[in-house]
Structure formats: structure tokens, C-alpha cells
Design a protein around this motif. Sequence first.
Motif, PDB file in Angstrom:
ATOM      1  N   ASP A 133      48.719   3.027  17.983  1.00 25.15           N
ATOM      2  CA  ASP A 133      48.758   3.541  19.300  1.00 25.15           C
ATOM      3  C   ASP A 133      47.678   3.338  20.233  1.00 25.15           C
ATOM      4  O   ASP A 133      47.395   3.336  21.323  1.00 25.15           O
ATOM      5  CB  ASP A 133      48.882   5.248  19.312  1.00 25.15           C
ATOM      6  N   ASN A 134      46.361   3.038  19.316  1.00 21.54           N
ATOM      7  CA  ASN A 134      45.120   2.611  20.130  1.00 21.54           C
ATOM      8  C   ASN A 134      45.209   1.114  20.333  1.00 21.54           C
ATOM      9  O   ASN A 134      44.007   0.705  20.867  1.00 21.54           O
ATOM     10  CB  ASN A 134      44.038   3.088  19.099  1.00 21.54           C
ATOM     11  N   GLY A 135      46.343   0.438  19.988  1.00 23.26           N
ATOM     12  CA  GLY A 135      46.164  -1.210  20.480  1.00 23.26           C
ATOM     13  C   GLY A 135      45.589  -1.881  19.289  1.00 23.26           C
ATOM     14  O   GLY A 135      45.400  -3.127  19.456  1.00 23.26           O
ATOM     15  N   SER A 136      45.124  -1.424  18.297  1.00 32.02           N
ATOM     16  CA  SER A 136      44.995  -2.234  16.855  1.00 32.02           C
ATOM     17  C   SER A 136      46.065  -2.533  16.186  1.00 32.02           C
ATOM     18  O   SER A 136      47.091  -2.309  16.430  1.00 32.02           O
ATOM     19  CB  SER A 136      43.876  -1.353  15.823  1.00 32.02           C
ATOM     20  N   VAL A 137      45.846  -3.538  15.182  1.00 30.32           N
ATOM     21  CA  VAL A 137      46.984  -4.129  14.441  1.00 30.32           C
ATOM     22  C   VAL A 137      46.627  -4.464  12.895  1.00 30.32           C
ATOM     23  O   VAL A 137      45.378  -4.882  12.817  1.00 30.32           O
ATOM     24  CB  VAL A 137      47.418  -5.338  15.349  1.00 30.32           C
ATOM     25  N   TRP A 138      47.541  -4.334  12.254  1.00 35.40           N
ATOM     26  CA  TRP A 138      47.146  -4.659  10.699  1.00 35.40           C
ATOM     27  C   TRP A 138      48.235  -5.867  10.509  1.00 35.40           C
ATOM     28  O   TRP A 138      49.413  -5.706  10.754  1.00 35.40           O
ATOM     29  CB  TRP A 138      47.416  -3.863   9.810  1.00 35.40           C
ATOM     30  N   ILE A 139      47.613  -6.870   9.932  1.00 35.54           N
ATOM     31  CA  ILE A 139      48.638  -8.264   9.838  1.00 35.54           C
ATOM     32  C   ILE A 139      48.749  -8.518   8.291  1.00 35.54           C
ATOM     33  O   ILE A 139      47.599  -8.786   7.614  1.00 35.54           O
ATOM     34  CB  ILE A 139      47.896  -9.373  10.644  1.00 35.54           C
ATOM     35  N   ALA A 140      50.045  -8.770   7.813  1.00 30.92           N
ATOM     36  CA  ALA A 140      50.028  -9.176   6.399  1.00 30.92           C
ATOM     37  C   ALA A 140      50.030 -10.468   6.397  1.00 30.92           C
ATOM     38  O   ALA A 140      50.857 -11.242   7.245  1.00 30.92           O
ATOM     39  CB  ALA A 140      51.191  -8.454   5.698  1.00 30.92           C
ATOM     40  N   HIS A 141      49.375 -11.264   5.633  1.00 34.98           N
ATOM     41  CA  HIS A 141      49.378 -12.879   5.665  1.00 34.98           C
ATOM     42  C   HIS A 141      49.374 -13.106   4.162  1.00 34.98           C
ATOM     43  O   HIS A 141      48.393 -12.790   3.357  1.00 34.98           O
ATOM     44  CB  HIS A 141      48.627 -13.492   6.203  1.00 34.98           C
ATOM     45  N   GLY A 142      50.410 -13.954   3.598  1.00 33.42           N
ATOM     46  CA  GLY A 142      50.459 -13.904   1.971  1.00 33.42           C
ATOM     47  C   GLY A 142      50.402 -12.509   1.409  1.00 33.42           C
ATOM     48  O   GLY A 142      50.999 -11.710   1.610  1.00 33.42           O
ATOM     49  N   GLY A 143      49.738 -12.434   0.532  1.00 36.54           N
ATOM     50  CA  GLY A 143      49.345 -11.165  -0.375  1.00 36.54           C
ATOM     51  C   GLY A 143      48.043 -10.573   0.149  1.00 36.54           C
ATOM     52  O   GLY A 143      47.770  -9.568  -0.399  1.00 36.54           O
ATOM     53  N   GLN A 144      47.675 -10.763   1.440  1.00 41.66           N
ATOM     54  CA  GLN A 144      46.522 -10.020   1.989  1.00 41.66           C
ATOM     55  C   GLN A 144      46.909  -9.405   3.138  1.00 41.66           C
ATOM     56  O   GLN A 144      47.948  -9.669   3.869  1.00 41.66           O
ATOM     57  CB  GLN A 144      45.497 -11.022   2.417  1.00 41.66           C
ATOM     58  N   VAL A 145      46.077  -8.320   3.396  1.00 41.51           N
ATOM     59  CA  VAL A 145      46.472  -7.634   4.726  1.00 41.51           C
ATOM     60  C   VAL A 145      44.990  -7.452   5.611  1.00 41.51           C
ATOM     61  O   VAL A 145      44.047  -7.144   5.030  1.00 41.51           O
ATOM     62  CB  VAL A 145      46.921  -6.280   4.551  1.00 41.51           C
ATOM     63  N   SER A 146      45.098  -8.003   6.835  1.00 40.91           N
ATOM     64  CA  SER A 146      43.834  -7.986   7.591  1.00 40.91           C
ATOM     65  C   SER A 146      43.961  -6.968   8.710  1.00 40.91           C
ATOM     66  O   SER A 146      44.983  -6.773   9.263  1.00 40.91           O
ATOM     67  CB  SER A 146      43.601  -9.282   8.057  1.00 40.91           C
ATOM     68  N   SER A 147      42.934  -6.275   9.153  1.00 42.27           N
ATOM     69  CA  SER A 147      42.772  -5.116   9.983  1.00 42.27           C
ATOM     70  C   SER A 147      42.130  -5.779  11.360  1.00 42.27           C
ATOM     71  O   SER A 147      40.918  -6.207  10.925  1.00 42.27           O
ATOM     72  CB  SER A 147      42.202  -3.867   9.562  1.00 42.27           C
ATOM     73  N   TYR A 148      42.515  -5.300  12.493  1.00 43.59           N
ATOM     74  CA  TYR A 148      41.735  -5.646  13.730  1.00 43.59           C
ATOM     75  C   TYR A 148      41.933  -4.503  14.547  1.00 43.59           C
ATOM     76  O   TYR A 148      42.720  -4.005  14.840  1.00 43.59           O
ATOM     77  CB  TYR A 148      42.585  -6.883  14.334  1.00 43.59           C
ATOM     78  N   ASP A 149      40.503  -4.254  15.266  1.00 44.05           N
ATOM     79  CA  ASP A 149      40.606  -3.106  15.822  1.00 44.05           C
ATOM     80  C   ASP A 149      40.997  -3.384  17.421  1.00 44.05           C
ATOM     81  O   ASP A 149      41.494  -4.112  17.771  1.00 44.05           O
ATOM     82  CB  ASP A 149      39.073  -2.387  15.932  1.00 44.05           C
ATOM     83  N   TRP A 150      41.154  -2.242  18.295  1.00 43.87           N
ATOM     84  CA  TRP A 150      41.356  -2.219  19.590  1.00 43.87           C
ATOM     85  C   TRP A 150      40.642  -3.338  20.366  1.00 43.87           C
ATOM     86  O   TRP A 150      41.255  -3.814  21.346  1.00 43.87           O
ATOM     87  CB  TRP A 150      40.922  -0.948  20.483  1.00 43.87           C
ATOM     88  N   ASN A 151      39.452  -3.746  20.032  1.00 43.20           N
ATOM     89  CA  ASN A 151      38.750  -4.954  20.564  1.00 43.20           C
ATOM     90  C   ASN A 151      39.009  -6.407  19.931  1.00 43.20           C
ATOM     91  O   ASN A 151      38.394  -7.168  20.058  1.00 43.20           O
ATOM     92  CB  ASN A 151      37.390  -4.581  20.631  1.00 43.20           C
ATOM     93  N   PHE A 152      40.047  -6.303  19.178  1.00 47.78           N
ATOM     94  CA  PHE A 152      40.619  -7.707  18.297  1.00 47.78           C
ATOM     95  C   PHE A 152      39.513  -7.978  17.477  1.00 47.78           C
ATOM     96  O   PHE A 152      39.453  -9.039  17.041  1.00 47.78           O
ATOM     97  CB  PHE A 152      40.970  -8.659  19.230  1.00 47.78           C
ATOM     98  N   LEU A 153      38.553  -7.245  17.154  1.00 49.98           N
ATOM     99  CA  LEU A 153      37.599  -7.390  15.896  1.00 49.98           C
ATOM    100  C   LEU A 153      38.169  -7.175  14.782  1.00 49.98           C
ATOM    101  O   LEU A 153      38.575  -6.247  14.320  1.00 49.98           O
ATOM    102  CB  LEU A 153      36.417  -6.705  16.238  1.00 49.98           C
ATOM    103  N   HIS A 154      38.093  -8.288  13.638  1.00 55.08           N
ATOM    104  CA  HIS A 154      38.152  -8.160  12.372  1.00 55.08           C
ATOM    105  C   HIS A 154      37.302  -6.969  11.776  1.00 55.08           C
ATOM    106  O   HIS A 154      36.204  -6.939  11.777  1.00 55.08           O
ATOM    107  CB  HIS A 154      38.061  -9.400  11.637  1.00 55.08           C
TER     108      HIS A 154
END
Length: 468
Positions: A133-154
Amino acid sequence: MEEESSSQSTDRIKLNVGGKLFETTLSTIRTGGPDSLLFALSNRNSNDPNPVFIDRDPEIFSVLLSLLRTNHLPSTSLRFSKQELADEALYYGVDSHLRSATAPPPFSGIDASIVGSIRPASEGLPSAFTAADNGSVWIAHGGQVSSYDWNFLHTGTFRTHLDDIDSICRVWPEIAAVGSLSDAGLHFYDFSGSRHVGSVQWNDPTDPRIFKARVNAITASDSSVFASFDCLHRENCILQVDKTKIQVVSQLGRQSGNQAKNIVPGKLTFVPATGILVGSAVTGGAFGYSGYIRLWDPRSGEVVWETSEPGAGRSSRFGDSFAAIDVDVEGLALFKLCSKSGDLAMADMRSLRDDPWIYLKEKNPSLVMNGEEGSSMVVSCYKGQVFVGRGGGLEVWSRVQEEATNVERGSEGDGLFRRNFVDKREDSERGAIRKIEGGGDRLFVSREDVEGIEVWESSHSAGAISVL
């Protein structure tokens, strides 16, 4: 005059930031809030003539001070990266002000455009993602998960024990539930500690066919996680899992998937307003599309409504089965995309009947599009708008409020929604759309064989009238 001068001096504070002197009012730096560093500094002994020294970058402090004065970032902020501004704002405790100043405007699909793309550093092809809801996103790629905050920072990446992740759901602020079509079980990972915190398997000691069950879809309520499982023998069900204990609570919809109307749900959505779980499955082949939509009440475990197409489907358009469906959880409506005609239809979840579908019509004949059976079609509901992906093209259907109440059930949907094309030609040529999901005031889009996730936002000049 001396009393007035003394009063003015007590209302001001001098700060020495990185060797540069700043003078401002107490009210300005207290704007940061009682938990901020600047608010704490404002309470120092006013009789101390020496300015407070802060060993930080003075140029970025100047930007943040301007932010506190005006609630807007000055043009000088463009000299610094998002990471630099975010780090300094966090140090001073004014990160909420920075977030407010840099947040996109309220999301309007007809005025949306791509503002950037989030690309994981390794294995950049996203296999699944989930937005918050805050505009952040979690992305699964291969067997990993990466998190990016509301400012698109990793903000972090962790590797799971899975080779590939095909479904992901945020079940707590730092907990992700993930599943794979190539590995068994539903697994929970903690972002804060990059660790595995639990797993759930579908087991049935009385049935040897229930073996190494894989997860196809995941959704969550406030207290539970729902995941659809299937086995190599095509037996399938939905497990309800307690979020706190990570234990199975109940089993819903046990069935054998030998027929299209009994295959495992490939999409699950929980509707908080009604407590209903919506599951759907779509399969395509030489003879066209087929599938079902089914609604369960998790409290009783019973099916409260279902339809299947073709066959026992409740649709006046036999042979034009749906190719994609989604749920408007706020408007309590189902939406489906027809595979042959390409039409979009909706059904009111509060009064589902034998044939509840209203087909939304395109008023401009030159813009009517066929389904182009076999091409990729995706539908996603967000903030009262319905986003449709046809191949690489993206369109939005927006409700026309003043006319919606005049449409009777069962009639064609004249005036109920209007359609606009969101993307430009170069956008649609990037690749077929695989998934669309909203989060905050953003829309996230992934495409077939394209690295990263597209980020769509509305313009600050939103409000222009669209021309059909």
C-alpha cells in the motif's frame, strides 16, 4: 527593545552543519516531529551562545531545511541521488516529510505513464512480484526475492532454497510467503533477518497421490494465508494457514483436476468486506479456453457461488469463454475478459445469479478489438479502475459514476465504464504483459522475457479530459 530582541533570539536556533552556519526558527525544525533529531536539538539550553554542531553534509541539510519550511523539495535537490536524500532524511528523522514530498499524485489510469523500471541486479527476469500500500514492491527473480522501498531504493535481497519462485504474497510487513511450481510446499521468509521461518506442506496419509504438492497461487487475510496446491496426479485443494503459527487451519475445495472445471485455482483473492475467498482457473488449448470461477466461505468451507465456461457456465455468450479474471475487492465486483470477442464483462458480487454478467461496450466502433485468441490477456482491478493487457498493449476502463446507476442488470454496459489506451506505441512493443498489480499510487507491470518491473504513475498535471 532589549526584551523584544531577547524574545526573538529564543525563537531562533543556530546550527553548524559540516562547517556551514544555518539559522532558522524553532518552529521550523520542530516541524520534523517530536521523534526527530532536530526536535530534540530545539530543546537545548537557549543560553548557550554556540551553534549546535552536526557533522553531516551541509548541502543536503539545506535541501531538507527547505523541505521543512515549504513542504516541497527545492530545485537544488536534483543534484543529489534518491539514496543520498533518503539517508540524510532518515538520520534527521524527517523521512516521512521526504516521502510525502516525493510521493506521486493520486493514481489515475488515464493519465498514467512509465516513470522508471526496477531491475534486480542478478537474474533480472521477474518470475513474480507483490506490491504494498505504500508503493513499495517485492520482486522474485529466480530463487531470490529483492525488496524495494517507496523510493525505489533496494533495501535487501535474500536467496531462498527454491530454484524458482512462481508466486509470492506479503503476509506481514517483513514476511513473504512464496511457492514454486517445481518444488513442494508453501514457505515463509523473513526479510529483516533473511531467514526461513517456516513451511507448510499438503499431506494426506490416507491418499498416496498427495505427494510433493506444489503451490500455484497465494493470497492473505488479516489472520490467514490461503494457498492452492496440486500434485502430479492432479489432485488439488486450498489450504488455509494461520499466519501467526504457520499451521494449517482447514482445507477447502478438495478436487481431482482431470477436467477443466476441477483444475487447481491459478489465482486467489480474499475479499475483506465479505470474508469470501475467490478462486479461478483458466486453461487454453486447441479447442479454446475453459475454466471456472468459484467463491468459498472459509468459515463454513462451503462454495457459495460458482460458474464454469464453457459447459455449465452461466453466460449468455456460450463459446466465448473467459481468458482472464480479477476481483475488485473495494467495489465488490468480478471482471472477466472474453477470449474470442475480447469483451470485458463485470458481475456484482452482492447479487450473483445464473447469468450475472454485464458486458461493457466500446462506443467508438473503430476502437473495438477482438480477443485474438491465443494472445496474452491480463485483467487487474485497482482503485476503482480496471486495467487490461492485450499482448503488449495496456488500457484502462474507468467507471462513469453519474451513469452507472441507470444501467439495469443483464443489459449491455453502455455508459457504465469508458475505455482509454494508457500506453504509447513504444510501450506496447516492449513485450507481452504478464502481470499488472497496483500499490500505493503506482501501477507495476511485468512483461514476457523483459527484465525488471515497469513503474507507472500519474502526472502532477492530471485532470485533463481524455478524448476517445
